[in-house]
Design an enzyme around this catalytic site. Structure first.
Site, PDB file in Angstrom:
ATOM      1  N   ALA A 190       0.873  -1.173   0.000  1.00 11.04           N
ATOM      2  CA  ALA A 190       0.000   0.000   0.000  1.00 11.04           C
ATOM      3  C   ALA A 190       0.906   1.219   0.000  1.00 11.04           C
ATOM      4  O   ALA A 190       2.053   1.154   0.449  1.00 11.04           O
ATOM      5  CB  ALA A 190      -0.876  -0.022   1.239  1.00 11.04           C
ATOM      6  N   GLY A 229       0.370  -4.920   0.807  1.00  6.51           N
ATOM      7  CA  GLY A 229      -0.825  -4.965  -0.050  1.00  6.51           C
ATOM      8  C   GLY A 229      -0.572  -5.663  -1.373  1.00  6.51           C
ATOM      9  O   GLY A 229      -1.506  -6.185  -1.992  1.00  6.51           O
ATOM     10  N   GLU A 274      -0.892  -9.230  -0.593  1.00  7.37           N
ATOM     11  CA  GLU A 274      -2.323  -9.452  -0.305  1.00  7.37           C
ATOM     12  C   GLU A 274      -3.134  -9.500  -1.600  1.00  7.37           C
ATOM     13  O   GLU A 274      -4.070 -10.295  -1.717  1.00  7.37           O
ATOM     14  CB  GLU A 274      -2.834  -8.352   0.637  1.00  7.37           C
ATOM     15  CG  GLU A 274      -2.266  -8.523   2.045  1.00  7.37           C
ATOM     16  CD  GLU A 274      -2.582  -7.348   2.956  1.00  7.37           C
ATOM     17  OE1 GLU A 274      -2.235  -6.208   2.591  1.00  7.37           O
ATOM     18  OE2 GLU A 274      -3.185  -7.566   4.014  1.00  7.37           O
ATOM     19  N   GLU A 286       4.309  -5.225   7.336  1.00 10.93           N
ATOM     20  CA  GLU A 286       3.541  -4.187   8.047  1.00 10.93           C
ATOM     21  C   GLU A 286       3.963  -3.989   9.500  1.00 10.93           C
ATOM     22  O   GLU A 286       3.963  -2.867   9.997  1.00 10.93           O
ATOM     23  CB  GLU A 286       2.039  -4.502   7.991  1.00 10.93           C
ATOM     24  CG  GLU A 286       1.392  -4.232   6.640  1.00 10.93           C
ATOM     25  CD  GLU A 286       1.469  -5.402   5.684  1.00 10.93           C
ATOM     26  OE1 GLU A 286       2.225  -6.366   5.943  1.00 10.93           O
ATOM     27  OE2 GLU A 286       0.765  -5.360   4.664  1.00 10.93           O
TER      28      GLU A 286
END
Ligand code: COA
Length: 255
Positions: free
Chosen positions: A64, A110, A113, A133
């Protein structure tokens, strides 16, 4: 679309995340564009497989976009994860059209993911995968704490999340996180070969299978019952008639 490219060729759609200078990091706009692209392609009957990849040779998606959420408060953080899961990650996982991730480099946070939300994954030999993260003082928010243990087992997922480390493509293969590792220059051709194998089969049956497999990972849903229901539904379709008739007539089915 400012951040992604969509190409359709021979019933295979390729979505390329195209922010190479930021290692294809997922900002809000990219997530929205991806969500829209998946929803549109799922409706497109000419598209039988969707391949998702990143532009350049370095990264699939490096996570992200950290610059976007660094000053968020608790409510904004919760909203970011909720919106992202609903708009993109759940859409990919539940897409009735098969989605293959061609992981062409870093797949972090992300990015991993997103690859895990795809139905299966192929990696290039330079790929490095991880959920970093906790090194940023946060946890995975786009499904990583749920999908990683499903794919690699709880202990390995716990280790990857707690250490925030990266694993290389071969380790990912050993873990079952990716199905194949190939040289970078062969990644898309190899993935398209797999896509063509899927395309030979009934799209209705493939969609019903995706639904049944996913049901087994959905709380409160009996996957075996969904399998029974979807199995039965197949019998009422023209594709079932074509598939079984073609077998009995010793010819290839045309789907
Ligand atoms: N969010 C925002 N920007 C990112 C990013 C991310 N997740 N990942 C990389 N970038 C940006 C960098 O800030 C840099 O931008 P700049 O040139 O404007 O400074 C550019 O992409 C290139 O990255 P850089 O760090 O210089 O490349 P590198 O080869 O030295 O390192 C990584 C590659 C992947 C190891 C490193 O970029 C990294 O650790 N990224 C963050 C990974 C992460 O924690 N993801 C989870 C987010 S929840």
């Amino acid at each position: 679309m400012n951040n992604i490219q969509v190409d359709i060729d021979n019933r295979i759609a390729t979505i390329t995340i195209d922010r190479p200078k930021k290692l294809n990091a997922l900002n809000r706009e990219t997530i929205e564009e991806l969500g829209t692209a998946f929803a549109d392609l799922e409706e497109n009957e000419d598209v039988r497989v969707i391949v998702i990849t990143g532009s350049g040779e370095k990264a699939f998606v490096a996570g992200a976009d950290i610059s976007e959420f660094a000053d968020y408060d608790e409510m904004e953080g919760k909203k970011l994860a909720g919106r992202g899961q609903q708009e993109l990650f759940d859409v990919v996982e539940n897409c009735a059209t098969p989605v293959i991730a061609a992981v062409n480099g870093f797949a972090l946070g992300g990015g991993l993911e997103l690859a895990m939300a795809a139905h299966f994954r192929v990696a290039s030999d330079n790929a490095r995968l991880g959920l970093p993260e906790t090194s940023l003082g946060v946890i995975p928010g786009y499904g990583g704490t749920q999908r990683l243990p499903q794919l690699v087992g709880k202990g390995r997922a716990m280790e990857m999340i707690m250490t925030a480390g990266m694993i290389d493509a071969n380790q990912a293969l050993t873990y079952g996180l990716v199905n194949h590792v190939v040289a970078q220059e062969e990644l898309l051709d190899f993935t398209y070969d797999l896509a063509r194998k899927v395309i030979k089969n009934s799209p209705m049956a493939v969609a019903a299978a995706i639904d049944a497999v996913n049901a087994g990972y959905t709380d409160g849903t009996d996957g075996y019952q969904v399998e029974i229901d979807n199995f039965g539904s197949c019998f009422g379709t023209e594709e079932f008639v074509e598939g079984t008739t073609a077998f009995l007539e010793k010819r290839k089915a045309e789907f």
